[in-house]
Design a protein around this motif. Structure first.
Motif, short mmCIF file in Angstrom:
data_model
loop_
_atom_site.label_atom_id
_atom_site.label_comp_id
_atom_site.label_asym_id
_atom_site.label_seq_id
_atom_site.Cartn_x
_atom_site.Cartn_y
_atom_site.Cartn_z
N LYS A 17 -13.82 3.77 13.36
CA LYS A 17 -13.00 3.67 12.23
C LYS A 17 -13.64 4.08 10.99
CE LYS A 17 -8.93 0.73 13.00
NZ LYS A 17 -8.00 -0.13 12.36
N PRO A 20 -14.70 0.73 5.72
CA PRO A 20 -13.71 0.27 4.59
C PRO A 20 -13.87 0.48 3.40
CG PRO A 20 -14.44 -1.78 5.61
CD PRO A 20 -15.08 -0.76 6.25
N ASP A 26 -13.33 -6.64 -4.60
CA ASP A 26 -13.41 -6.69 -2.95
C ASP A 26 -15.06 -6.84 -2.79
OD1 ASP A 26 -10.81 -6.39 -2.97
OD2 ASP A 26 -10.99 -4.46 -2.14
N ARG A 52 -0.51 -5.32 18.00
CA ARG A 52 -1.21 -4.86 17.01
C ARG A 52 -1.99 -3.75 17.78
NH1 ARG A 52 1.19 -8.16 14.28
NH2 ARG A 52 0.31 -9.43 12.72
N MET A 55 -6.49 -2.74 16.06
CA MET A 55 -6.87 -3.59 15.04
C MET A 55 -8.33 -4.38 15.47
SD MET A 55 -5.00 -6.89 13.80
CE MET A 55 -5.31 -7.91 15.06
N LYS A 111 -5.98 -13.11 6.71
CA LYS A 111 -5.93 -11.42 6.87
C LYS A 111 -6.53 -10.59 7.80
CE LYS A 111 -5.29 -11.80 1.86
NZ LYS A 111 -3.91 -11.81 2.06
N SER A 113 -8.14 -9.74 11.17
CA SER A 113 -7.45 -9.55 12.60
C SER A 113 -6.11 -10.30 12.70
CB SER A 113 -8.42 -10.50 13.96
OG SER A 113 -8.51 -11.71 13.28
N PHE A 115 -3.31 -9.14 9.58
CA PHE A 115 -2.95 -8.04 8.71
C PHE A 115 -3.92 -6.80 8.51
CE2 PHE A 115 -0.42 -11.71 7.33
CZ PHE A 115 0.71 -11.26 8.03
N LYS A 116 -4.99 -7.26 8.73
CA LYS A 116 -6.18 -5.98 8.30
C LYS A 116 -7.36 -6.10 9.51
CE LYS A 116 -9.49 -8.07 5.22
NZ LYS A 116 -9.94 -8.00 3.67
N ASP A 117 -8.14 -5.20 9.39
CA ASP A 117 -9.37 -5.47 10.35
C ASP A 117 -10.15 -6.65 10.28
OD1 ASP A 117 -8.92 -3.04 12.03
OD2 ASP A 117 -9.62 -1.63 10.43
N HIS A 125 -14.12 -5.79 5.33
CA HIS A 125 -13.67 -5.70 4.00
C HIS A 125 -13.42 -7.23 3.54
CE1 HIS A 125 -10.16 -5.87 0.94
NE2 HIS A 125 -10.91 -4.77 0.51
N ASN A 127 -11.30 -9.58 0.51
CA ASN A 127 -10.46 -9.39 -0.55
C ASN A 127 -11.00 -10.61 -1.53
OD1 ASN A 127 -9.03 -11.22 1.49
ND2 ASN A 127 -8.19 -11.80 -0.34
#
Ligand code: NDP
Ligand code: ZN
Length: 356
Positions: A17, A20, A26, A52, A55, A111, A113, A115-117, A125, A127
């Motif tokens: 990938k 990020p 962040d 998913r 992910m 978040k 694993s 809604f995001k990696d 990443h 937040n």
């Protein structure tokens, strides 16, 4: 960059990938130490949060900061940090109501694993880094510290939510790493007698070290009935559920005295019951009128929580490193560690991976 991912329900593998991107609030981190979670197993193999695709998995990490956004002042490149499994959106409405794990909607603080990696990649990443990342104190081991982001935070939440009276009797149903931290948390909250429900030898050994006074095997008959017998029918003041299927709530209700709290940590995966219901026995629930409170929660995140949990280790109040039963070296080994978490042999509590 490469990462170990859920490809689809039931399938995992390594993928490539882009690294990020870092926004102003962040941070981008490299993994320092990682651990797979039973929740990763529910997510991949039961499709518990839905399908998913590609992910990156994982939400339990210590990290090394690689980049920070312009608004992040409390950590800088090169710092070693504790990364909470749950990274709330600080300032959100739910956070202002006191439910920081539920920001942006139910379970929205989760978040990684979900809604995001997640963190099982060469970079990940974070937040709201200013309020989520805590500096890793130099005087605690990585094996101990990697239990902070989820195992200690969730297990202790179980004890905090259980409203344990000083000297009160507590039953902890399930003694994987979450339940073991529930036992340690119950002891710290002043519990008297602590029943630990589980069978595998290694968790039983650590349960006793963390404060369990009685071990109950659910394989020797209904755990609640065994607890009632050992308490001359009285039952317990507080229950923590951290293992088993949906029926475990019924067991806890049965063992609970009138007026007690049943604090659930479990993540009830899809397909655990054919009807997708959590059953509740009417009589054991006091026909709805016995003040038996069922309380649930998602692991608390954030910097202050991480710092407080680190302090528990620094002051010698609990040694979570005892749960790191298997230590792997190198990010590549996360694959073996997750497989071990899925099969859970008699001596497995928590495999951990050292990445540096
Ligand atoms: P483990 O799988 O390691 O441990 C489960 C425990 O439950 C074991 O001790 C097992 O005993 C016991 N158990 C199994 N069946 C029964 C039964 N019928 N009655 C009583 N005990 C039983 O899980 P973890 O500790 O890793 O995680 C516990 C739960 O917490 C999971 O559902 C996980 O997804 C969830 N979780 C929730 C979080 C949250 O934020 N709320 C965060 C992290 C995890 P034995 O091994 O002897 O069979
Ligand atoms: Zn976890």
């Amino acid at each position: 960059m490469k990462g170990f991912a859920m490809l689809k329900i039931g399938e995992v593998g390594w993928i490539e990938k882009d690294r990020p991107k870092c926004g102003p609030n962040d941070a981008i981190c490299r993994p320092l130490a990682l651990a797979p979670c039973t929740s990763d197993v529910h997510t991949v193999y039961e499709g518990a949060v839905g399908d998913r695709h590609n992910m990156i998995l994982g939400h339990e990490a210590l990290g090394i900061v690689d980049e920070v956004g312009s608004e992040v002042k409390s950590v800088k490149k090169g710092d070693r940090v504790i990364v909470p499994a749950i990274t709330p959106d600080w300032g959100d409405e739910a956070e202002q109501r006191g439910y920081s794990s539920q920001t942006t909607g139910p379970l929205g603080g989760w978040k990684f694993s979900n809604f995001k990696d997640g963190v099982f990649g060469e970079f990940f990443h974070v937040n709201h880094a200013e309020y989520n990342l805590a500096k890793l104190p130099p005087d605690i081991s990585l094996e101990a510290a990697v239990m902070i982001p989820d195992m200690m935070s969730t297990g202790f939440m179980g004890a905090e939510n259980a409203n344990i009276p000083i000297g009160g009797t507590v039953a902890v149903f399930g003694i994987g790493p979450v339940g073991l931290c529930g036992i340690a948390g119950a002891k710290l909250r002043g519990a008297g007698r602590i029943f630990a429900v589980g069978t595998r030898p290694k968790p039983v050994e650590i349960a006793k070290k963390y404060g369990a006074t009685d071990i109950i095997s659910y394989k020797n008959g209904n755990a609640a009935e065994q607890i009632l017998e050992l308490t001359d029918g009285a039952g317990v003041d507080s229950c923590i559920t951290s293992g088993g299927g949906p029926d475990i709530i019924m067991d806890a209700m049965k063992a609970a005295k009138a007026g007690s709290y049943i604090s659930n940590n479990n993540y009830f995966g899809k397909g655990m019951t054919d009807k997708d219901w959590i059953p509740l026995n009417r009589a054991d629930w006091g026909v709805g009128m016995a003040s038996k409170q069922l309380i649930t929660g998602l692991c608390p995140g954030g910097k202050v929580r991480m710092e407080r949990l680190a302090s528990i280790i620094q002051t010698g109040r609990m040694d979570p490193a005892l749960m790191a039963t298997h230590v792997f070296k190198g990010l590549d080994k996360i694959e073996d560690a997750l497989a071990m978490m899925k099969t859970k042999g008699p001596d497995v509590i928590k495999p951990v991976v050292m990445c540096e």
